[in-house]
Motif scaffolding. Sequence first.
Motif, PDB file in Angstrom:
ATOM      1  N   VAL A  69     -15.661 -13.920   2.125  1.00 42.58           N
ATOM      2  CA  VAL A  69     -15.505 -13.278   3.428  1.00 42.58           C
ATOM      3  C   VAL A  69     -14.042 -12.891   3.573  1.00 42.58           C
ATOM      4  N   ASN A  70     -13.808 -11.610   3.837  1.00 40.61           N
ATOM      5  CA  ASN A  70     -12.450 -11.118   4.051  1.00 40.61           C
ATOM      6  C   ASN A  70     -11.931 -11.708   5.367  1.00 40.61           C
ATOM      7  N   PRO A  71     -10.814 -12.453   5.338  1.00 43.23           N
ATOM      8  CA  PRO A  71     -10.327 -13.096   6.563  1.00 43.23           C
ATOM      9  C   PRO A  71      -9.863 -12.098   7.630  1.00 43.23           C
ATOM     10  N   MET A  72      -9.516 -10.878   7.197  1.00 35.97           N
ATOM     11  CA  MET A  72      -9.052  -9.874   8.168  1.00 35.97           C
ATOM     12  C   MET A  72     -10.238  -9.207   8.879  1.00 35.97           C
ATOM     13  N   SER A  73     -11.198  -8.703   8.084  1.00 41.89           N
ATOM     14  CA  SER A  73     -12.307  -7.950   8.668  1.00 41.89           C
ATOM     15  C   SER A  73     -13.502  -8.829   9.035  1.00 41.89           C
ATOM     16  N   LYS A  74     -13.533 -10.055   8.493  1.00 38.18           N
ATOM     17  CA  LYS A  74     -14.648 -10.994   8.679  1.00 38.18           C
ATOM     18  C   LYS A  74     -15.937 -10.492   8.028  1.00 38.18           C
ATOM     19  N   LYS A  75     -15.816  -9.541   7.110  1.00 36.13           N
ATOM     20  CA  LYS A  75     -16.985  -9.001   6.417  1.00 36.13           C
ATOM     21  C   LYS A  75     -17.088  -9.608   5.024  1.00 36.13           C
ATOM     22  N   THR A  76     -18.321  -9.713   4.531  1.00 32.71           N
ATOM     23  CA  THR A  76     -18.556 -10.222   3.186  1.00 32.71           C
ATOM     24  C   THR A  76     -18.219  -9.127   2.179  1.00 32.71           C
ATOM     25  N   VAL A  77     -17.478  -9.506   1.139  1.00 37.18           N
ATOM     26  CA  VAL A  77     -17.097  -8.560   0.097  1.00 37.18           C
ATOM     27  C   VAL A  77     -17.474  -9.134  -1.268  1.00 37.18           C
ATOM     28  N   ALA A  78     -17.693  -8.225  -2.214  1.00 37.87           N
ATOM     29  CA  ALA A  78     -18.016  -8.618  -3.592  1.00 37.87           C
ATOM     30  C   ALA A  78     -17.128  -7.814  -4.533  1.00 37.87           C
ATOM     31  N   GLY A  79     -16.657  -8.472  -5.590  1.00 39.74           N
ATOM     32  CA  GLY A  79     -15.796  -7.797  -6.561  1.00 39.74           C
ATOM     33  C   GLY A  79     -16.475  -7.710  -7.916  1.00 39.74           C
ATOM     34  N   PHE A  80     -16.356  -6.555  -8.559  1.00 36.15           N
ATOM     35  CA  PHE A  80     -16.935  -6.330  -9.878  1.00 36.15           C
ATOM     36  C   PHE A  80     -15.902  -5.718 -10.815  1.00 36.15           C
ATOM     37  N   LYS A  81     -15.969  -6.127 -12.068  1.00 36.67           N
ATOM     38  CA  LYS A  81     -15.222  -5.459 -13.133  1.00 36.67           C
ATOM     39  C   LYS A  81     -16.265  -4.868 -14.069  1.00 36.67           C
ATOM     40  N   VAL A  82     -16.114  -3.572 -14.364  1.00 35.61           N
ATOM     41  CA  VAL A  82     -17.081  -2.856 -15.185  1.00 35.61           C
ATOM     42  C   VAL A  82     -16.341  -2.175 -16.327  1.00 35.61           C
ATOM     43  N   THR A  83     -16.893  -2.298 -17.543  1.00 38.03           N
ATOM     44  CA  THR A  83     -16.303  -1.643 -18.708  1.00 38.03           C
ATOM     45  C   THR A  83     -17.405  -1.019 -19.549  1.00 38.03           C
ATOM     46  N   GLY A  84     -17.009  -0.038 -20.332  1.00 40.27           N
ATOM     47  CA  GLY A  84     -17.950   0.596 -21.246  1.00 40.27           C
ATOM     48  C   GLY A  84     -17.237   1.630 -22.086  1.00 40.27           C
ATOM     49  N   THR A  85     -17.958   2.175 -23.048  1.00 42.10           N
ATOM     50  CA  THR A  85     -17.394   3.181 -23.940  1.00 42.10           C
ATOM     51  C   THR A  85     -18.381   4.329 -24.063  1.00 42.10           C
ATOM     52  N   ILE A  86     -17.851   5.547 -24.007  1.00 41.58           N
ATOM     53  CA  ILE A  86     -18.673   6.732 -24.241  1.00 41.58           C
ATOM     54  C   ILE A  86     -18.030   7.558 -25.347  1.00 41.58           C
ATOM     55  N   LYS A  87     -18.795   8.497 -25.900  1.00 43.73           N
ATOM     56  CA  LYS A  87     -18.273   9.417 -26.910  1.00 43.73           C
ATOM     57  C   LYS A  87     -18.046  10.780 -26.265  1.00 43.73           C
ATOM     58  N   ARG A  88     -16.881  11.350 -26.513  1.00 37.89           N
ATOM     59  CA  ARG A  88     -16.566  12.677 -25.973  1.00 37.89           C
ATOM     60  C   ARG A  88     -17.614  13.701 -26.372  1.00 37.89           C
ATOM     61  N   SER A  89     -18.019  13.671 -27.632  1.00 36.54           N
ATOM     62  CA  SER A  89     -18.946  14.688 -28.138  1.00 36.54           C
ATOM     63  C   SER A  89     -20.298  14.644 -27.436  1.00 36.54           C
ATOM     64  N   ASP A  90     -20.717  13.467 -26.951  1.00 30.70           N
ATOM     65  CA  ASP A  90     -21.991  13.374 -26.230  1.00 30.70           C
ATOM     66  C   ASP A  90     -21.986  14.210 -24.962  1.00 30.70           C
ATOM     67  N   PHE A  91     -20.811  14.460 -24.423  1.00 27.92           N
ATOM     68  CA  PHE A  91     -20.690  15.184 -23.161  1.00 27.92           C
ATOM     69  C   PHE A  91     -20.007  16.546 -23.334  1.00 27.92           C
ATOM     70  N   SER A  92     -19.889  17.020 -24.585  1.00 30.44           N
ATOM     71  CA  SER A  92     -19.236  18.310 -24.870  1.00 30.44           C
ATOM     72  C   SER A  92     -17.887  18.391 -24.164  1.00 30.44           C
ATOM     73  N   PHE A  93     -17.125  17.329 -24.292  1.00 32.84           N
ATOM     74  CA  PHE A  93     -15.878  17.164 -23.549  1.00 32.84           C
ATOM     75  C   PHE A  93     -14.700  17.203 -24.516  1.00 32.84           C
ATOM     76  N   GLY A  94     -13.801  18.149 -24.317  1.00 36.01           N
ATOM     77  CA  GLY A  94     -12.627  18.248 -25.182  1.00 36.01           C
ATOM     78  C   GLY A  94     -12.990  18.524 -26.630  1.00 36.01           C
ATOM     79  N   THR A  95     -14.006  19.330 -26.853  1.00 38.13           N
ATOM     80  CA  THR A  95     -14.556  19.516 -28.199  1.00 38.13           C
ATOM     81  C   THR A  95     -13.618  20.244 -29.158  1.00 38.13           C
ATOM     82  N   LYS A  96     -12.655  20.982 -28.642  1.00 47.30           N
ATOM     83  CA  LYS A  96     -11.773  21.694 -29.568  1.00 47.30           C
ATOM     84  C   LYS A  96     -10.633  20.821 -30.110  1.00 47.30           C
ATOM     85  N   TYR A  97     -10.612  19.564 -29.667  1.00 44.39           N
ATOM     86  CA  TYR A  97      -9.576  18.641 -30.128  1.00 44.39           C
ATOM     87  C   TYR A  97     -10.184  17.646 -31.110  1.00 44.39           C
ATOM     88  N   PRO A  98      -9.684  17.585 -32.343  1.00 43.32           N
ATOM     89  CA  PRO A  98     -10.256  16.674 -33.348  1.00 43.32           C
ATOM     90  C   PRO A  98      -9.943  15.214 -33.022  1.00 43.32           C
TER      91      PRO A  98
END
Length: 190
Positions: A142-171
């Motif tokens: 519970v945030n002591p300032m707002s008195k609201k319940t909060v939740a924290g998450f850490k998220v990680t992952g890896t994607i491939k540029r080529s899967d998204f046709s992103f920056g394709t002209k760069y090797p």
Amino acid sequence: MKKTALIFAVCTIFSLASFAQTWTLDPAHSKLGFSITHMMISDVDGAFTNFEAKITSSKEDFSDAVVELTADANSVSTDNEKRDAHLKTEDFFDVAKYKTVTFKSKSVQKVGDNKYKVTGDLTLHGVTKPVTLDATLRGTTVNPMSKKTVAGFKVTGTIKRSDFSFGTKYPNAMLSEEVTLTANTEFIKG
């Protein structure tokens, strides 16, 4: 008998839906970032400075969560104006054509204490592909300032540029094929 079973099923669905909670992103305490290796020797970090997300879950442990995220592609920032301007062009994000980056989960699987595999559709550069991310519930309080319940998450992952046709002209020797995604987020129970 069939009618009774149908009524029971409908009541159960409505009962579960009534317990669903919506958690809204606290942008002041959240960061959505990425990292890519430049010329095989150094990592360049970036982030989206404007993004929204919400989690809907009826279970306290978030094992039935639905996660939705939208980032403004034009808000991409690497703390370098020239590079940021280049990232916004057709070579990369093409923000004139593809204004947002989105993620919508399809499943959340609890794999350990406060550890999850979140699978969903990532849309980047006009391409939608399934991705699986690792998420850790850092806790709720519970945030002591707002008195609201909060939740924290850490998220990680890896994607491939080529899967998204992103920056394709760069090797790969210039920019790594793999892009690491990271999010440190805080959500407010609504």
